[in-house]
Design a protein around this motif. Structure first.
Motif, PDB file in Angstrom:
ATOM      1  N   PRO A1209     109.233 -34.917  -8.253  1.00 44.31           N
ATOM      2  CA  PRO A1209     108.663 -35.475  -9.500  1.00 44.31           C
ATOM      3  C   PRO A1209     108.742 -34.452 -10.624  1.00 44.31           C
ATOM      4  O   PRO A1209     109.108 -33.315 -10.418  1.00 44.31           O
ATOM      5  N   LYS A1210     108.351 -34.924 -11.805  1.00 48.70           N
ATOM      6  CA  LYS A1210     108.463 -34.074 -12.990  1.00 48.70           C
ATOM      7  C   LYS A1210     107.684 -32.790 -12.770  1.00 48.70           C
ATOM      8  O   LYS A1210     106.499 -32.808 -12.481  1.00 48.70           O
ATOM      9  N   PRO A1211     108.352 -31.647 -12.890  1.00 47.48           N
ATOM     10  CA  PRO A1211     107.653 -30.386 -12.597  1.00 47.48           C
ATOM     11  C   PRO A1211     106.670 -30.010 -13.722  1.00 47.48           C
ATOM     12  O   PRO A1211     106.805 -30.423 -14.864  1.00 47.48           O
ATOM     13  N   LYS A1212     105.686 -29.195 -13.350  1.00 47.74           N
ATOM     14  CA  LYS A1212     104.745 -28.633 -14.313  1.00 47.74           C
ATOM     15  C   LYS A1212     105.343 -27.318 -14.835  1.00 47.74           C
ATOM     16  O   LYS A1212     105.748 -26.472 -14.048  1.00 47.74           O
ATOM     17  N   VAL A1213     105.348 -27.192 -16.153  1.00 50.26           N
ATOM     18  CA  VAL A1213     106.018 -26.062 -16.799  1.00 50.26           C
ATOM     19  C   VAL A1213     104.958 -25.101 -17.348  1.00 50.26           C
ATOM     20  O   VAL A1213     103.981 -25.530 -17.980  1.00 50.26           O
ATOM     21  N   THR A1214     105.164 -23.817 -17.073  1.00 48.60           N
ATOM     22  CA  THR A1214     104.267 -22.773 -17.598  1.00 48.60           C
ATOM     23  C   THR A1214     105.111 -21.671 -18.211  1.00 48.60           C
ATOM     24  O   THR A1214     106.116 -21.252 -17.638  1.00 48.60           O
ATOM     25  N   TRP A1215     104.654 -21.185 -19.391  1.00 51.41           N
ATOM     26  CA  TRP A1215     105.371 -20.117 -20.106  1.00 51.41           C
ATOM     27  C   TRP A1215     104.597 -18.822 -19.951  1.00 51.41           C
ATOM     28  O   TRP A1215     103.361 -18.804 -20.024  1.00 51.41           O
ATOM     29  N   VAL A1236     114.254 -31.149 -21.809  1.00 47.14           N
ATOM     30  CA  VAL A1236     114.552 -29.982 -22.637  1.00 47.14           C
ATOM     31  C   VAL A1236     113.227 -29.320 -22.995  1.00 47.14           C
ATOM     32  O   VAL A1236     112.343 -29.939 -23.594  1.00 47.14           O
ATOM     33  N   LEU A1237     113.079 -28.060 -22.639  1.00 43.28           N
ATOM     34  CA  LEU A1237     111.845 -27.330 -22.862  1.00 43.28           C
ATOM     35  C   LEU A1237     112.059 -26.368 -24.023  1.00 43.28           C
ATOM     36  O   LEU A1237     113.070 -25.666 -24.077  1.00 43.28           O
ATOM     37  N   THR A1238     111.082 -26.348 -24.933  1.00 41.12           N
ATOM     38  CA  THR A1238     111.185 -25.507 -26.129  1.00 41.12           C
ATOM     39  C   THR A1238     109.881 -24.756 -26.313  1.00 41.12           C
ATOM     40  O   THR A1238     108.794 -25.352 -26.230  1.00 41.12           O
ATOM     41  N   LEU A1239     109.978 -23.459 -26.555  1.00 44.21           N
ATOM     42  CA  LEU A1239     108.827 -22.624 -26.903  1.00 44.21           C
ATOM     43  C   LEU A1239     109.016 -22.177 -28.351  1.00 44.21           C
ATOM     44  O   LEU A1239     109.991 -21.480 -28.658  1.00 44.21           O
ATOM     45  N   GLU A1240     108.086 -22.576 -29.214  1.00 43.21           N
ATOM     46  CA  GLU A1240     108.155 -22.192 -30.630  1.00 43.21           C
ATOM     47  C   GLU A1240     107.159 -21.069 -30.890  1.00 43.21           C
ATOM     48  O   GLU A1240     105.977 -21.198 -30.583  1.00 43.21           O
ATOM     49  N   ILE A1241     107.657 -19.977 -31.442  1.00 44.62           N
ATOM     50  CA  ILE A1241     106.812 -18.810 -31.781  1.00 44.62           C
ATOM     51  C   ILE A1241     106.665 -18.800 -33.293  1.00 44.62           C
ATOM     52  O   ILE A1241     107.647 -18.635 -34.019  1.00 44.62           O
ATOM     53  N   ARG A1242     105.439 -18.946 -33.756  1.00 49.19           N
ATOM     54  CA  ARG A1242     105.189 -19.049 -35.201  1.00 49.19           C
ATOM     55  C   ARG A1242     105.139 -17.659 -35.837  1.00 49.19           C
ATOM     56  O   ARG A1242     104.290 -16.853 -35.497  1.00 49.19           O
ATOM     57  N   LYS A1243     106.064 -17.431 -36.767  1.00 46.91           N
ATOM     58  CA  LYS A1243     106.118 -16.196 -37.548  1.00 46.91           C
ATOM     59  C   LYS A1243     105.882 -14.961 -36.682  1.00 46.91           C
ATOM     60  O   LYS A1243     104.842 -14.314 -36.755  1.00 46.91           O
ATOM     61  N   PRO A1244     106.825 -14.648 -35.804  1.00 50.93           N
ATOM     62  CA  PRO A1244     106.618 -13.517 -34.886  1.00 50.93           C
ATOM     63  C   PRO A1244     106.542 -12.187 -35.642  1.00 50.93           C
ATOM     64  O   PRO A1244     107.127 -12.033 -36.710  1.00 50.93           O
ATOM     65  N   CYS A1245     105.797 -11.278 -35.078  1.00 51.97           N
ATOM     66  CA  CYS A1245     105.735  -9.914 -35.591  1.00 51.97           C
ATOM     67  C   CYS A1245     106.402  -8.990 -34.574  1.00 51.97           C
ATOM     68  O   CYS A1245     106.893  -9.430 -33.524  1.00 51.97           O
ATOM     69  N   LEU A1246     106.377  -7.696 -34.860  1.00 50.92           N
ATOM     70  CA  LEU A1246     107.077  -6.754 -33.978  1.00 50.92           C
ATOM     71  C   LEU A1246     106.458  -6.723 -32.597  1.00 50.92           C
ATOM     72  O   LEU A1246     107.129  -6.397 -31.603  1.00 50.92           O
ATOM     73  N   PHE A1247     105.172  -7.075 -32.491  1.00 49.61           N
ATOM     74  CA  PHE A1247     104.502  -7.021 -31.188  1.00 49.61           C
ATOM     75  C   PHE A1247     104.811  -8.233 -30.320  1.00 49.61           C
ATOM     76  O   PHE A1247     104.414  -8.295 -29.152  1.00 49.61           O
ATOM     77  N   ASP A1248     105.491  -9.250 -30.917  1.00 43.97           N
ATOM     78  CA  ASP A1248     105.817 -10.443 -30.117  1.00 43.97           C
ATOM     79  C   ASP A1248     107.100 -10.282 -29.323  1.00 43.97           C
ATOM     80  O   ASP A1248     107.517 -11.209 -28.623  1.00 43.97           O
ATOM     81  N   GLY A1250     109.550  -8.992 -26.285  1.00 46.44           N
ATOM     82  CA  GLY A1250     109.306  -8.765 -24.855  1.00 46.44           C
ATOM     83  C   GLY A1250     110.109  -9.724 -24.000  1.00 46.44           C
ATOM     84  O   GLY A1250     111.069 -10.363 -24.454  1.00 46.44           O
ATOM     85  N   VAL A1251     109.678  -9.867 -22.737  1.00 46.08           N
ATOM     86  CA  VAL A1251     110.368 -10.727 -21.762  1.00 46.08           C
ATOM     87  C   VAL A1251     109.566 -12.012 -21.641  1.00 46.08           C
ATOM     88  O   VAL A1251     108.381 -12.000 -21.311  1.00 46.08           O
ATOM     89  N   TYR A1252     110.211 -13.129 -21.943  1.00 48.32           N
ATOM     90  CA  TYR A1252     109.583 -14.440 -21.860  1.00 48.32           C
ATOM     91  C   TYR A1252     110.145 -15.153 -20.623  1.00 48.32           C
ATOM     92  O   TYR A1252     111.361 -15.121 -20.374  1.00 48.32           O
ATOM     93  N   MET A1253     109.261 -15.793 -19.878  1.00 49.07           N
ATOM     94  CA  MET A1253     109.660 -16.465 -18.639  1.00 49.07           C
ATOM     95  C   MET A1253     109.115 -17.881 -18.639  1.00 49.07           C
ATOM     96  O   MET A1253     107.972 -18.122 -19.068  1.00 49.07           O
ATOM     97  N   CYS A1254     109.936 -18.827 -18.190  1.00 46.79           N
ATOM     98  CA  CYS A1254     109.534 -20.223 -18.049  1.00 46.79           C
ATOM     99  C   CYS A1254     109.546 -20.563 -16.559  1.00 46.79           C
ATOM    100  O   CYS A1254     110.548 -20.335 -15.865  1.00 46.79           O
ATOM    101  N   LYS A1255     108.443 -21.092 -16.066  1.00 48.61           N
ATOM    102  CA  LYS A1255     108.293 -21.395 -14.640  1.00 48.61           C
ATOM    103  C   LYS A1255     108.027 -22.878 -14.477  1.00 48.61           C
ATOM    104  O   LYS A1255     107.130 -23.429 -15.123  1.00 48.61           O
ATOM    105  N   ALA A1259     106.016 -30.407  -6.174  1.00 48.11           N
ATOM    106  CA  ALA A1259     105.693 -30.391  -4.743  1.00 48.11           C
ATOM    107  C   ALA A1259     106.865 -29.913  -3.900  1.00 48.11           C
ATOM    108  O   ALA A1259     106.668 -29.438  -2.768  1.00 48.11           O
ATOM    109  N   SER A1260     108.091 -30.006  -4.426  1.00 51.09           N
ATOM    110  CA  SER A1260     109.261 -29.636  -3.630  1.00 51.09           C
ATOM    111  C   SER A1260     109.649 -28.175  -3.796  1.00 51.09           C
ATOM    112  O   SER A1260     110.531 -27.704  -3.078  1.00 51.09           O
ATOM    113  N   GLY A1261     109.053 -27.475  -4.779  1.00 52.46           N
ATOM    114  CA  GLY A1261     109.409 -26.070  -4.942  1.00 52.46           C
ATOM    115  C   GLY A1261     109.164 -25.609  -6.379  1.00 52.46           C
ATOM    116  O   GLY A1261     108.421 -26.252  -7.140  1.00 52.46           O
ATOM    117  N   GLU A1262     109.761 -24.519  -6.735  1.00 48.80           N
ATOM    118  CA  GLU A1262     109.603 -23.972  -8.085  1.00 48.80           C
ATOM    119  C   GLU A1262     110.870 -23.229  -8.463  1.00 48.80           C
ATOM    120  O   GLU A1262     111.701 -22.897  -7.609  1.00 48.80           O
TER     121      GLU A1262
END
Length: 1281
Positions: A1209-1215, A1236-1248, A1250-1255, A1259-1262
């Motif tokens: 079934p439709k997986p649960k997505v976590t960023w 299609v999964l999209t992560l929008e970062i609003r007006k990023p600064c230098l501290f934003d 890094g390494v971004y991961m989508c999980k 029930a069948s796996g990850e």
């Protein structure tokens, strides 16, 4: 539109101030006038003061003083000093002598009390509520500072005050205008929004004044006869151009009440806290003055037994325990509120009850109303307003009340509407009668509001007109306003006019007309009169001139005998006019024989016992008038002549000859009378000749035997008893020649010849006729100013025979018919500066010439002109660009242009060290920028700009320092637009127009290339300028796609930029569409992507089906992203064919791919037996079909990270960011659409970064996918040099 008004000028350079003095002392008030010869008058309670024992008035040049000695209580009055049209009021406050401490009553051991006088800090009728500047000084000489900390524009802020019902209070605000370019504008508000300017009237007056010495504007708000509903919060706002300041203050209104058995003077005390806050350490008063500190009136509301009086009268504490008054009021009935206020010393009971009522309302939520009326509404008079309320029950009936009275729909005044849950009350044509409290009632509940009707500004429709009247005449200054019954204010030279005790001024209202009436005008009434409304003002000038003197009875010639009495008598129109009598030009003095009398309008000269020496010409000259009355006194001497019968004729004259001393002068229009004494026996014949000797003229009438008289008019022609103007009379011993109404042509040399048989005698008399001069010539306006002009004229062609004494000028408004005289004393020059005119109004001028005889006719009027002032100087002059031979300048328009239109700007330059300014262009330019060309390289020049209007050039504005004409090297820099920093996508056939600005000096070399090769001019067009380059492709094709490189080069310095162009087209059809399987009502399809994707990514497919019988196509899927699908819900027994379209950014492919075979859906039996097979497991572990891609973005611009995942079934997505869950952070927004999964970062600064991961998990796996995000800082643009 009302005429612009000039600011009234005070006659005082220094004004007397209000002073306070003790009984028995002496006080001196000093004033200085602008003019040293100004007449000053002192008044007390509007009555004139004369110098005496009590008052001593002194004047020394322009310094004037009033000294009051032995001051008593009754001297505490309002005094005034008057000079010209300016009147300044001031007060004398008398302080009682302090009582002896031994006589003061003591309330306890060691305690004494001194009753203070009335504090100047208490708000009174004529005193502002802010007592900071009038507080009495402390003993140490440091005045208590009771003002707030001043920031912004205010130098003195209005202070909170208290007043009893029916009394007056004044709030004062002061603004220092030294640093302001424009007069400050002030607004007074009650609450947050109610503008009090529209509420001026009986209870509210707003005033302002300006002190030219200190440059301080004083604004006052007078509240007269205060009412309880006047209490509340007020706000004062002041603004001047881009500067703004405001302050808040409160007004507390107390009910008038008295506590039985309580001394009200004890309530006028000052708190020690106020003294500590405002005046530092507390001090006591020993000279009858009060301690510094705030006045506290709460004692009036407290029981006297609750306080203990301290020795310094400043500290009083309550012995009652602390209680919660809010809680007591909350649970008490309304009838106990007054009692609780007295018991606990509540000074603002009304304000506490309002807050308490609001607290109670918040506790109870309305059940009948979903949305109530706003607390208040405001509408302009004559407009309409709609009150809206939302009720909970859409079927409920509502009632509308006005001041407690129910409203009924009458005509079109009130309109009631019901739309769903909304209820509306519309009030049309609002008037002042609609200014009331309105209430909407639903059952037992109601909501109220208050409607304020704002009167529109009253405009002056018809302006005042200048007037010139004679002394004693009635004057009516009339204007017309836009609304009947409006209130207006009249002023004279800046002083408000009121109905005083003398009833000098009367004010009349007739509808929209307002008239100021002055019954009998005097010289003191001259000045500028102004009428003001809340929407405009108008000004006119009144000039009062003395009446022309009329002669009711002139003096007559007299012939008297010796010892008789001679009486000359005349009567003039003005009985107050005095005069002087002259004999042969010498003033006549009274003596024993000569008596001069003046009774009423009659003037008499009586000469007793007439003697021969009394004979002569007598003249009466009225004082102050340019004419005279003259007559001749003839002495008749009776004697016996014993001379022989043959006596030759003899002329006895003392003015013979043609010298200036012997010339007889007569005024044109007056009677010319030549009385020549003659002797001869027998009686001689007299012949008068003008122009030549008359010795050759033979007398007429000799044959008749009697003497005859004749005179020669022209060229020796003898005319006997000529025209009606000329009379010749001969008596014994006299020959009289008279011309009635002498004219200019009568001037000349008159010869008289007397003959008898014994001989003849001849005499010449030189007669000069003088007249008023001709009108002046060629009146023209040389220049104009803001309120003045310079007029010049030519002297008259003929001066009337007398030297020109001077000139008199008059002016009038072009649209008016009244001429106003500008000077009453003749002005000797032919150039005059006329002042006190109104800017923007057209005027005309005319001139009279004056000589010793009188005033000429007026000259023709000058051309109409408008007084205007030059504009202020242009601002912001700066250098925009510079080269070896030119310079580009720019500036901004002047801040003040005035009533005349701006004609343009003049630009000039000069070399450094010289004062010779050279125009940069011929004429003027109407633009605010200019390129000056043709300059010499290396010159150091200064530039200036002046604005021109009708009045001429303004003051110049110049550059801060001279500029050297030499081009400055500037590095090449390309300013690539933001939209070109990413791929530019265009469709085939579109037009491409890329504009890229750049900078660099001298002009850089621009080169375009594509994919490393020079750009062919036939492939794309390129246009270059000094500041940008344009790449133009009229019709794009797929071949135009690629990378375009731009190079900007100056010598060996260059800058480059790249633009990626992608030209896209429709995709080709998909390939190899096959029917893979048919089962039940389903068909499985599969195909391959198209060969031509249109130069962009395939975004999906459209699958359609058609029954082979009808061949009507129906869409099965749209925007389908896979290359295989299952068509379900097909109808059994039908045969289907399928087709697929490819979709990209441009649209659908033009041709579809169609299946070659057909899919037949077979019919099954009536009894369907499902096959026994194991149910297929469609579950699938999550799998990312498109991974995350590493990205580098610029700080401050939104960034997105995208990937795609599938799973059943439709997986649960976590960023995650750096393995930290970011699902609940507001900075990020997660989107999911069709896998299609999209992560929008609003007006990023230098501290934003890094390494971004989508999980993705089901029930069948990850499955996980990650990427790196780099955030680059913004690159600041190089400033233009």
């Amino acid at each position: 539109m009302p005429e612009p008004v000039k600011k009234a000028v005070s006659a005082f350079a220094k004004k007397p101030k209000t002073q306070e003095a003790a009984e028995g002392s002496t006080v001196v008030f000093e004033a200085e006038t602008e003019k040293p010869d100004a007449k000053v008058k002192w008044q007390c309670n509007s009555k004139d003061i004369a110098s005496g024992n009590k008052y001593v008035i002194t004047a020394d040049g322009n310094k004037h003083s009033l000294t009051i000695t032995a001051i008593a209580k009754e001297d505490a009055n309002v005094y005034a000093v008057i000079a010209g049209g300016s009147k300044v009021k001031f007060e004398l406050k008398v302080a009682s002598k302090p009582e002896s401490p031994a006589e003061a009553p003591a309330d306890g051991p060691g305690e004494s009390t001194v009753e203070p006088e009335k504090s100047p800090a208490a708000p009174t009728e004529d005193q502002p509520a802010a007592p900071a500047q009038d507080a009495p000084p402390a003993e140490d000489g440091q005045p208590p500072d009771t003002r707030q900390d001043l920031t912004g524009l205010f130098t003195e802020r209005p202070q909170s005050g208290e007043v009893t019902v029916g009394e007056n209070i004044t709030f004062v605000a002061k603004v220092n205008a030294e640093s302001l370019l424009k007069k400050p504008t002030i607004k007074w508000f009650k609450g947050k929004w109610m503008d009090l300017a529209s509420k001026s009237g009986k209870h509210l007056q707003l005033k302002e004044s300006y002190d030219r010495n200190t440059k301080v504007h004083t604004f006052e708000m007078h509240i007269i006869a205060a009412k309880p509903n006047f209490a509340g919060a007020y706000r004062c706002e002041v603004s001047s151009r881009d500067k703004f300041d405001s302050c808040n203050f409160d007004l507390t209104v107390h009910e008038s009440c008295a506590v039985e058995g309580f001394d009200i003077r004890a309530a006028f005390r000052r708190t020690s806290e106020a003294g500590k806050k405002r005046s530092g350490p507390q001090t006591s008063s020993t000279d009858g003055k009060e301690d510094s500190g705030e006045l506290d009136f709460s004692t009036l509301l407290k029981k006297s037994s609750s306080f203990l009086k301290s020795s310094n009268r400043a500290v009083q504490t309550s012995s009652e325990p602390d209680v919660d008054v809010w809680e007591i009021l909350h649970h008490a009935p309304a009838s106990e509120y007054q009692k609780i206020a007295f018991q606990y010393g509540i000074t603002d009971l009304r304000g506490m009850l309002k807050r308490l009522k609001k607290m109670k309302k918040e506790e109870k939520k309305s059940e009948a109303f979903l949305r109530k009326l706003d607390p208040a509404y405001q509408v302009t008079k004559g407009h309409k307003i709609k009150l809206a309320v939302e009720v909970a029950n859409p079927d409920v009936e509502v009632k509308w009340l006005k001041n407690g009275q129910e409203l009924h729909p009458t005509g079109s005044k009130y309109i009631f509407e019901s739309v769903g849950n909304m209820r509306y009350l519309t009030i049309n044509h609002c008037s002042l009668a609609d200014d009331a409290a309105y209430c909407c009632v639903v059952g037992e509940e109601k909501c109220t509001t208050e409607l304020f009707v704002k009167e529109p500004p009253v405009l002056i429709v018809k302006n005042l007109e200048d007037q010139m009247v004679m002394k004693g005449e009635r004057v009516e200054l009339e204007c017309e306003v836009s609304e009947e019954g409006a209130n207006v204010k009249w002023e004279k030279d800046g002083v408000e006019l009121t109905r005083d005790e003398s009833f000098k001024y009367r004010f009349k209202k007739d509808g929209c007309k307002h008239v100021l009436i002055i019954n009998e005008a005097t010289k003191e009434d001259c000045g500028h009169y102004k009428v003001k409304t809340n929407g405009g003002e108008s000004m006119a000038e009144l000039l009062v001139q003395e009446k022309d003197l009329e002669v009711y009875q002139s003096i007559a010639d007299l012939t008297v005998k010796a010892k008789d009495q001679a009486l000359f008598k005349c009567e003039v129109s003005d009985e107050n006019v005095r005069g002087t009598w002259y004999k042969n030009g010498v003033e006549v003095k009274s003596d024993a024989r000569i008596n001069i009398t003046h009774i009423g309008r009659i003037h008499k000269l009586t000469i007793d016992d007439v003697k021969p020496e009394d004979e002569g010409d007598y003249t009466f000259v009225p004082d102050g008038h340019a004419f005279n009355l003259s007559a001749k006194l003839n002495f008749l001497e009776v004697k016996i002549d014993y001379v022989p019968r043959q006596d030759p004729p003899k002329i006895h004259l003392d003015c013979m000859g043609r010298t200036a001393e012997s010339t007889i002068v007569v005024v044109a229009g007056n009677k010319l009378r030549l009385d020549v004494p003659i002797t001869g026996d027998p009686a001689p014949t007299v012949v008068w000749t003008k122009g030549e000797k008359a010795s050759s003229v033979k007398p007429h009438g000799e044959e008749a035997g009697g003497p005859t008289s004749s005179w020669t008019l022209n060229d020796g022609e003898v005319v006997t008893e000529g025209d009606g103007r000329v009379h010749v009379e001969t008596t014994k011993g006299h020959c009289i020649f008279t011309i009635e109404g002498a004219e200019r042509q009568d001037e000349g040399v008159y010869s008289v010849v007397v003959r008898n048989p014994a001989g003849e005698d001849t005499a010449d008399i030189n007669v000069k006729v003088v007249d008023v001069p001709d009108p002046p010539q060629a009146v023209k306006i040389l220049s104009v100013g803001e309120d003045s002009c310079v007029v010049q004229w030519d002297p008259p062609l003929f001066d009337g025979g007398q030297p020109i004494i001077g000139y008199v000028l008059e002016r009038k408004k072009k649209k008016s018919y009244r001429w106003m005289r500008l000077n009453f004393d003749p002005y000797p020059e032919t150039t005059y500066e006329a002042k006190r005119m109104i800017e923007g109004v057209a005027y005309e001028m005319r001139v009279y010439a004056v000589n010793g005889i009188g005033m000429s006719r007026h000259s023709p009027a000058s051309q109409p002109f408008v007084p205007v002032a030059p504009t202020s100087e242009p601002i912001g002059l700066s250098v925009e660009d510079i080269s070896d031979t030119s310079i580009s300048l720019k500036w901004r328009p002047p801040e003040r242009i005035g009533s005349a239109e701006l004609e343009g700007y003049g630009v000039e330059y000069c070399k450094e060290g010289t004062d010779e300014w050279t125009p940069a262009i011929q004429g003027l330019t109407d633009r605010t920028s200019l390129v000056v060309r043709g300059l010499t390289t290396g010159d150091k020049l200064q530039f200036r700009v002046r604005a021109f209007n009708m009045a001429g050039p303004s003051a110049p504005t110049t550059l801060a320092q001279p500029v050297t004409i030499r081009e400055i090297m500037q590095r090449p820099k390309i300013w690539l637009p933001r939209n070109l920093r990413q791929t530019l996508i265009k469709k085939v056939g579109d037009t491409v127009n890329i504009v890229i600005p750049f900078q660099g000096k001298p002009r850089p070399k621009v080169t375009w290339s594509k994919d490393g090769e020079p750009l062919n001019p036939t492939f794309a067009s390129v246009r270059n300028s000094e500041v940008d380059t344009i790449l133009f492709i009229r019709k794009t094709d797929r071949k135009h796609s690629g990378k375009y490189d731009l190079q900007v080069q100056i010598e060996n310095v260059e800058d480059t930029a790249s633009v990626i162009l992608q030209v896209v087209d429709l995709p080709g059809p998909p390939q190899a569409l096959k029917i893979m399987d048919v089962w039940g009502f389903n068909v499985a399809l599969e195909w391959k992507p198209p060969k031509d994707n249109g130069n962009c990514e395939i975004s999906g497919y459209t699958i359609q089906k058609a029954d082979k019988k009808t061949m009507e196509w129906f869409t099965v899927y749209e925007q389908y992203r896979r290359t295989n699908c299952v068509a379900s819900d097909l109808i059994m027994g039908n045969e289907y064919i399928f087709r697929v379209f490819a979709i990209n950014l441009v649209g659908l492919s033009q041709e579809p791919c169609t299946t070659k075979d057909c899919a037949y859906i077979q019919k099954t039996g009536i009894a369907y037996k499902p096959p026994n097979h194991k149910e297929h497991d469609f579950s699938e572990a999550p799998k990312f079909t498109h991974p995350l891609v590493n990205r580098s973005v610029i700080a401050g611009y939104n960034a997105t990270l995208s990937c795609s995942v599938r799973g059943i079934p439709k997986p649960k997505v976590t960023w995650y960011k750096n393995k930290m869950d970011i699902s609940n952070e507001a900075k990020y927004r997660m989107l999911s659409k069709q896998g299609v999964l999209t992560l929008e970062i609003r007006k990023p600064c230098l501290f934003d970064g890094g390494v971004y991961m989508c999980k993705a998990v089901n029930a069948s796996g990850e499955d996980t996918v990650e990427c790196k995000l780099e955030v680059r800082p913004q690159i600041a643009k190089e400033e233009k040099k």
